[in-house]
Scaffold this active site. Sequence first.
Site, short mmCIF file in Angstrom:
data_model
loop_
_atom_site.label_atom_id
_atom_site.label_comp_id
_atom_site.label_asym_id
_atom_site.label_seq_id
_atom_site.Cartn_x
_atom_site.Cartn_y
_atom_site.Cartn_z
N LYS A 236 0.87 -1.18 0.00
CA LYS A 236 0.00 0.00 0.00
C LYS A 236 0.90 1.23 0.00
O LYS A 236 1.18 1.84 1.03
CB LYS A 236 -0.93 -0.01 1.22
CG LYS A 236 -2.17 0.86 1.02
CD LYS A 236 -3.08 0.26 -0.03
CE LYS A 236 -4.33 1.08 -0.23
NZ LYS A 236 -5.16 0.59 -1.34
N SER B 179 -8.91 -1.20 -4.82
CA SER B 179 -9.21 -0.72 -3.47
C SER B 179 -10.73 -0.59 -3.30
O SER B 179 -11.44 -1.58 -3.38
CB SER B 179 -8.50 0.60 -3.19
OG SER B 179 -7.13 0.37 -2.98
#
Length: 612
Positions: free
Chosen positions: A204, A408
């Site tokens: 991330k 996401s």
Amino acid sequence: MSAKPSIFKRIFSTLWKVVNTTRKVILNLFFFGFIALLVVILAGEESPTVEEGSALVLDLSGSVVEQKRQVDPIEAAMKSGKGGQSDGEILLADLLNAIDNAASDKRISAIVLDIGHLRWTGISKLQSIGDALSRFKDSGKPIIAMGNWYGQNQYFLASFADTIYLNPQGSVEIEGLSRYRQYFKSALDKLKIKAHVFRVGTFKSAVEPFMRDDMSEAAKSANRELLQDIWDSYEATVSENRGIKQEDLMLSAERYLSELDKAKGRSSQMAMNLGWVDKLASAEQFRLHMVEQVGKAKEGHSFKQISFYDYQSVIQQFPPVLMHDAVGIIVAKGNILNGHQAAGQIGGESTSALLRKARFDDKVKAVVLRVDSPGGSAFASEQIRQEVLALKEANKPVVVSMGTYAASGGYWISASADYIFATPTTLTGSIGIFGMMTTFEDSLAEIGIHTDGVSTSGWTSFSSTQGISDEVKAIIQRHIERGYQDFISLVSEERGMKPDEVDKIAQGRVWSGKRALDLGLVDELGDLEQAVTKAAELAKLEKFDTKLIEQELSPQELFIQEMFAQAVSYMPQSLSQSSLVEQLLGQVSSIAEEFNAFDDPKGLYLYCDSCN
């Protein structure tokens, strides 16, 4: 003392009334005169016509999008007039419809690709356009590309043409793909700004610029593999279209210099030698070639042609009356934000309302959710997913069709669908979560500004000017970890995988659609058309219509947009063009607006920064 105003005050008051009245009269005359002029233009203008044997010129300027941003109707009209604008938007569905219609239109004899001003468009959308061009070629009609210069995106589309023309002074620029960004850690340290980062997921990397001065090895590895997947697809498609070897497409610097020397330094001749293009021709030579191929237009000196924009108006139809049960299509394009958002962004409330509209529409028996989003607010993403679940509870199958990216939050709203399609180059996954807050207590103290006061609890004693206590940091991190576990559990349950299996392919990593299929994150590779067919199959519909469910402009907005769209073609072209400075300021403004709009109530974001 007299209560009457002084003589001077009365004189000036009278003068002002005269001036103000004159001003209003002049403005009204100008305004109503302008409206009258528009009415005359609209009444006197003939509708575009298609000469027999015309070429359809796909003069594509701007970006190809799944859904246009909702903008001021006058601004939209100025950007959608004849010829298009480099900062405008072209609806993918409109473009595909025009190409497919032209294939069976006996008046259209060829397509000319004029794509020199096409801006960045995801390769999955380019592939969809390429597939439509291939269907057009199946009709036996030729496709001709003409350009002064071809960038990577433009050349991908040009490769579907039967003949590629290049200006003798032009070039073809194929550079591959890259992922570079700026890192701010040292700058923040010098400015004494603290970036408090909370995240779960090795890959991330959206917050890395605030934590480091370089890209982490994990991010480099993931980005390298992702870019290679996409580039392999690009090379394979272009090589097959042009009948050239892949090693003749992406040249090393040494090979490039060698080929350039063979062409005596001329980039255009090098492109010819390598088989990238078929013919070199100036604008005048191209005009003569096309006049010879399709004939001369009745008016002017050009060849018989109709622009994409005019052809759209020719084939434009009234909304179809549904004769059968329908598959509803809902586009979820843009960042996922809270509340009601205009078209071009995904709102927790507004997109949920569209899904509810489909649920309560008796004619709609199944829904295709077209997702083209890098994510955004975790709260809004869950709002939308709950509406997907409600559709399924109402026995209306939901099929997701992923566009350029569905990562996401884009993957979160997709995960509960009955079936998921992706294209080979869709960016998806990025199963991770992060939060961040910057505080300026040290930098403010450096210049003599301090914050102090009292509170009835410890909760109100932290802010961007006061900092964050270790206890509050721990609480925020716990929320982030809980959010990540919720994401893992969601994917595990909906995709029939074990939590530890999901965790291995999660960690915020972005995958291509091709890899996502192998990993079980999607069910099949395909585009919107296949998704609609699958939705009908799941709903057991033998005959069906499709129904686009979208936010609608008001009658007033539609009238103004149509009125100015017709009138703009009569205005000087310079009025509808923006300068380089304006374009740069627009980009900076859009970035600022994007981050300013992030408003998750818990500050938790399911966002794929790598997708942009």
